[in-house]
Design an enzyme around this catalytic site. Structure first.
Site, PDB file in Angstrom:
ATOM      1  N   ILE A   9     -40.384  17.469   7.146  1.00 31.34           N
ATOM      2  CA  ILE A   9     -39.044  17.121   6.637  1.00 31.34           C
ATOM      3  C   ILE A   9     -38.051  16.874   7.769  1.00 31.34           C
ATOM      4  CG2 ILE A   9     -38.200  19.519   6.423  1.00 31.34           C
ATOM      5  CD1 ILE A   9     -36.971  18.658   3.689  1.00 31.34           C
ATOM      6  N   LEU A  80     -45.924  14.280   5.245  1.00 28.80           N
ATOM      7  CA  LEU A  80     -45.481  13.461   6.381  1.00 28.80           C
ATOM      8  C   LEU A  80     -45.733  14.136   7.726  1.00 28.80           C
ATOM      9  CD1 LEU A  80     -41.965  12.318   5.023  1.00 28.80           C
ATOM     10  CD2 LEU A  80     -44.215  11.386   4.494  1.00 28.80           C
ATOM     11  N   ALA A  81     -45.933  15.448   7.737  1.00 31.89           N
ATOM     12  CA  ALA A  81     -46.082  16.151   9.022  1.00 31.89           C
ATOM     13  C   ALA A  81     -47.331  15.672   9.737  1.00 31.89           C
ATOM     14  CB  ALA A  81     -46.162  17.658   8.799  1.00 31.89           C
ATOM     15  N   ALA A  82     -47.180  15.419  11.013  1.00 39.02           N
ATOM     16  CA  ALA A  82     -48.321  14.979  11.821  1.00 39.02           C
ATOM     17  C   ALA A  82     -47.895  14.971  13.279  1.00 39.02           C
ATOM     18  CB  ALA A  82     -48.753  13.564  11.419  1.00 39.02           C
ATOM     19  N   SER A 125     -51.483   5.281   8.189  1.00 30.46           N
ATOM     20  CA  SER A 125     -50.888   4.482   9.269  1.00 30.46           C
ATOM     21  C   SER A 125     -51.616   3.169   9.517  1.00 30.46           C
ATOM     22  CB  SER A 125     -50.925   5.302  10.557  1.00 30.46           C
ATOM     23  OG  SER A 125     -50.603   4.491  11.659  1.00 30.46           O
ATOM     24  N   GLU A 127     -52.150   2.162  12.274  1.00 27.69           N
ATOM     25  CA  GLU A 127     -53.014   2.417  13.443  1.00 27.69           C
ATOM     26  C   GLU A 127     -54.464   2.639  13.017  1.00 27.69           C
ATOM     27  OE1 GLU A 127     -52.379   2.218  16.694  1.00 27.69           O
ATOM     28  OE2 GLU A 127     -50.293   1.650  16.370  1.00 27.69           O
ATOM     29  N   TYR A 149     -55.082   9.328  17.391  1.00 26.99           N
ATOM     30  CA  TYR A 149     -54.135   9.344  16.273  1.00 26.99           C
ATOM     31  C   TYR A 149     -54.667   8.516  15.105  1.00 26.99           C
ATOM     32  CZ  TYR A 149     -49.975   8.014  13.567  1.00 26.99           C
ATOM     33  OH  TYR A 149     -49.086   7.755  12.541  1.00 26.99           O
ATOM     34  N   HIS A 179     -41.906   1.652  11.406  1.00 23.08           N
ATOM     35  CA  HIS A 179     -40.570   1.595  10.820  1.00 23.08           C
ATOM     36  C   HIS A 179     -39.629   2.465  11.634  1.00 23.08           C
ATOM     37  CE1 HIS A 179     -43.045   4.521   8.697  1.00 23.08           C
ATOM     38  NE2 HIS A 179     -41.950   5.266   8.552  1.00 23.08           N
ATOM     39  N   ARG A 191     -36.713   3.164  20.355  1.00 21.27           N
ATOM     40  CA  ARG A 191     -35.569   4.019  20.755  1.00 21.27           C
ATOM     41  C   ARG A 191     -35.387   3.992  22.271  1.00 21.27           C
ATOM     42  NH1 ARG A 191     -33.178   8.453  18.774  1.00 21.27           N
ATOM     43  NH2 ARG A 191     -31.770   8.384  20.522  1.00 21.27           N
ATOM     44  N   ALA A 280     -51.931  -7.349  24.875  1.00 16.76           N
ATOM     45  CA  ALA A 280     -51.441  -7.799  23.570  1.00 16.76           C
ATOM     46  C   ALA A 280     -52.633  -7.872  22.627  1.00 16.76           C
ATOM     47  CB  ALA A 280     -50.788  -9.165  23.708  1.00 16.76           C
TER      48      ALA A 280
HETATM   49  P1  NDP Z   1     -41.652  11.843  13.146  1.00 20.26           P
HETATM   50  O1  NDP Z   1     -42.382  11.919  14.443  1.00 20.26           O
HETATM   51  O2  NDP Z   1     -40.221  11.475  13.164  1.00 20.26           O
HETATM   52  O3  NDP Z   1     -41.765  13.262  12.384  1.00 20.26           O
HETATM   53  C1  NDP Z   1     -42.954  13.991  12.398  1.00 20.26           C
HETATM   54  C2  NDP Z   1     -42.791  15.258  11.607  1.00 20.26           C
HETATM   55  O4  NDP Z   1     -44.013  16.013  11.731  1.00 20.26           O
HETATM   56  C3  NDP Z   1     -41.649  16.163  12.128  1.00 20.26           C
HETATM   57  O5  NDP Z   1     -41.055  16.836  11.050  1.00 20.26           O
HETATM   58  C4  NDP Z   1     -42.404  17.142  13.020  1.00 20.26           C
HETATM   59  O6  NDP Z   1     -41.772  18.408  13.119  1.00 20.26           O
HETATM   60  C5  NDP Z   1     -43.705  17.306  12.244  1.00 20.26           C
HETATM   61  N1  NDP Z   1     -44.739  17.814  13.137  1.00 20.26           N
HETATM   62  C6  NDP Z   1     -45.120  17.329  14.333  1.00 20.26           C
HETATM   63  N2  NDP Z   1     -46.062  18.111  14.877  1.00 20.26           N
HETATM   64  C7  NDP Z   1     -46.273  19.127  14.006  1.00 20.26           C
HETATM   65  C8  NDP Z   1     -47.098  20.276  14.022  1.00 20.26           C
HETATM   66  N3  NDP Z   1     -47.905  20.539  15.049  1.00 20.26           N
HETATM   67  N4  NDP Z   1     -47.034  21.109  12.970  1.00 20.26           N
HETATM   68  C9  NDP Z   1     -46.211  20.861  11.925  1.00 20.26           C
HETATM   69  N5  NDP Z   1     -45.391  19.789  11.855  1.00 20.26           N
HETATM   70  C10 NDP Z   1     -45.422  18.937  12.902  1.00 20.26           C
HETATM   71  O7  NDP Z   1     -42.502  10.870  12.210  1.00 20.26           O
HETATM   72  P2  NDP Z   1     -41.988   9.850  11.072  1.00 20.26           P
HETATM   73  O8  NDP Z   1     -41.010  10.549  10.216  1.00 20.26           O
HETATM   74  O9  NDP Z   1     -41.612   8.572  11.717  1.00 20.26           O
HETATM   75  O10 NDP Z   1     -43.327   9.571  10.283  1.00 20.26           O
HETATM   76  C11 NDP Z   1     -43.650  10.226   9.046  1.00 20.26           C
HETATM   77  C12 NDP Z   1     -45.140  10.078   8.794  1.00 20.26           C
HETATM   78  O11 NDP Z   1     -45.456   8.697   8.689  1.00 20.26           O
HETATM   79  C13 NDP Z   1     -46.018  10.650   9.895  1.00 20.26           C
HETATM   80  O12 NDP Z   1     -47.157  11.235   9.327  1.00 20.26           O
HETATM   81  C14 NDP Z   1     -46.409   9.425  10.698  1.00 20.26           C
HETATM   82  O13 NDP Z   1     -47.651   9.604  11.352  1.00 20.26           O
HETATM   83  C15 NDP Z   1     -46.490   8.383   9.604  1.00 20.26           C
HETATM   84  N6  NDP Z   1     -46.285   7.025  10.098  1.00 20.26           N
HETATM   85  C16 NDP Z   1     -45.086   6.701  10.661  1.00 20.26           C
HETATM   86  C17 NDP Z   1     -44.878   5.429  11.152  1.00 20.26           C
HETATM   87  C18 NDP Z   1     -43.566   5.029  11.779  1.00 20.26           C
HETATM   88  O14 NDP Z   1     -43.472   3.897  12.272  1.00 20.26           O
HETATM   89  N7  NDP Z   1     -42.542   5.867  11.753  1.00 20.26           N
HETATM   90  C19 NDP Z   1     -45.932   4.389  11.052  1.00 20.26           C
HETATM   91  C20 NDP Z   1     -47.148   4.873  10.437  1.00 20.26           C
HETATM   92  C21 NDP Z   1     -47.296   6.126   9.960  1.00 20.26           C
HETATM   93  P3  NDP Z   1     -40.735  18.781  14.301  1.00 20.26           P
HETATM   94  O15 NDP Z   1     -39.398  18.298  13.831  1.00 20.26           O
HETATM   95  O16 NDP Z   1     -40.859  20.248  14.354  1.00 20.26           O
HETATM   96  O17 NDP Z   1     -41.214  18.088  15.531  1.00 20.26           O
END
Ligand code: NDP
Length: 332
Positions: A9, A80-82, A125, A127, A149, A179, A191, A280
């Site tokens: 979140i 969403l966590a990853a 993803s 990816e 990943y 995104h 960024r 590329a």
């Molecule tokens: P962010 O990197 O902004 O957020 C990742 C979230 O996962 C954060 O809340 C983070 O927590 C949490 N997290 C990271 N490591 C851990 C861990 N070890 N244990 C528990 N929680 C963890 O990602 P996005 O919001 O951009 O992406 C959301 C999802 O969509 C992800 O699964 C991502 O892989 C997937 N995705 C995103 C894309 C994009 O372009 N944004 C493209 C394709 C897929 P904390 O705040 O504590 O770091």
């Protein structure tokens, strides 16, 4: 009032999804890791911190996940966590596997034991396509991940497909293409660019060193993509959907747009360094969102020019320490 549990979140999408679900009168509960730095939390940026319930959960510890699902009693789980960075996944492949792949398996086990009737959304993803076989990519394009990943996301993807096909669970995957937003973490290239533009404009930096500017991507807006996640969850039948704009742009275009936002020519400031080069892709990574559009009516509303302008504007305010003036809000 439906209950939504959002893992991750505190990330970019977690915050925008929270905003969307609160507007739709959900009760929103999110998991956070205790080690997280919540000082510059995305929820605070959107002024949502008092409207959500946060539960500490560790994706290595099934009991903490079980407690989170029990307390949240979710109708919908948005996973969403990853560990989300491709580059970091090469530095820390085991951690990436533990969190992004096995973390999903642990959550799935808990979900099936504690609240199997909840609907489940998996943030998959682009990816997973890796070495892409065709362009644009659809839900039927073969996967060939090229990073820890991508491989971890693919492992998680197949578990969710299995839950749906073998156990008739309401489990769906959104195959998300890149995104962005002003809440994108600063370790991502977009960024890096908008931060540098803001610093160069304010005289705090002279140049921006980049890798291959000819890399092509399909970039959308995070606010649009979380709306797609919600639409997918509302479908009578679970399924997998590409979430993309269908439009491809080069990193050079992104950089050019960002510098233009502040009236500068990128060629005067950007230096490319072969040390940062990745080749590329021979076939462009670009998604075909037609299935999502035809089933749900979803379409992206914010184009690349607008995304870049929002990000540059926000980074200028951050550099000027006017964070309170940044408007991160997206209208539904
Ligand atoms: P962010 O990197 O902004 O957020 C990742 C979230 O996962 C954060 O809340 C983070 O927590 C949490 N997290 C990271 N490591 C851990 C861990 N070890 N244990 C528990 N929680 C963890 O990602 P996005 O919001 O951009 O992406 C959301 C999802 O969509 C992800 O699964 C991502 O892989 C997937 N995705 C995103 C894309 C994009 O372009 N944004 C493209 C394709 C897929 P904390 O705040 O504590 O770091």
């Amino acid at each position: 009032m439906p209950n939504a549990l959002i893992t991750g979140i505190t990330g970019q999408d977690g915050a925008y999804l929270t905003q969307l679900l609160l507007k739709k009168n959900y009760r929103v509960i999110g998991t956070v890791r205790s080690a997280s730095d919540h000082e510059h939390n995305t929820l605070t940026a959107l002024k949502l911190q008092d409207q959500v319930q946060l539960i500490e959960a560790d994706f290595m510890d099934m009991r903490s996940l079980a407690r989170a699902v029990e307390l949240a009693a979710p109708d919908e789980i948005y996973h969403l966590a990853a560990q989300t960075s491709v580059a970091a996944s090469w530095e820390r492949p085991v951690e990436t596997g533990e969190i992004t792949a096995l973390g999903t398996a642990r959550l799935v086990q808990v979900w099936r034991e504690v609240k199997p009737g909840a609907r489940f959304f998996q943030a998959a993803s682009s990816e997973m396509y890796g070495k892409v076989a065709e362009s644009p990519q659809t839900e039927a394009t073969p996967f060939h991940p090229q990073s820890p990943y991508g491989a971890a996301k693919l492992y998680a993807y197949w578990i969710i497909v299995g839950c749906r096909e073998i156990h008739a669970a309401h489990a769906s995957c959104g195959i998300l293409f890149n995104h962005e937003s002003p809440l994108r973490p600063s370790n991502f290239v977009t960024r890096k660019v908008t931060q540098a533009v803001a610093r160069i404009k304010q005289g705090l930096q002279n140049e921006l060193i980049m890798g291959n500017l000819d890399v092509q991507r399909d970039w959308g807006f995070a606010g649009d993509y979380v709306r797609a996640m919600w639409h997918i969850m509302q479908q009578g039948e679970p399924d997998d959907y590409v979430i993309a704009t269908g439009k491809v742009h080069s990193l050079r275009e992104f950089v050019d747009l960002a510098f233009k936002c502040v009236g500068l020519n990128y060629q005067d400031y950007v230096r490319t360094d072969p040390a940062f080069f990745r080749p590329a892709d021979p076939v462009a990574l670009v998604g075909n969102p037609s299935k999502l559009a035809s089933r749900t009516g979803w379409e992206p509303r914010v184009n690349l020019e607008q995304i870049v302008a929002l990000m540059v504007e926000a980074d200028i305010k951050r550099v000027l320490k006017q964070e309170e003036l940044i408007d991160y809000t997206v209208e539904d």
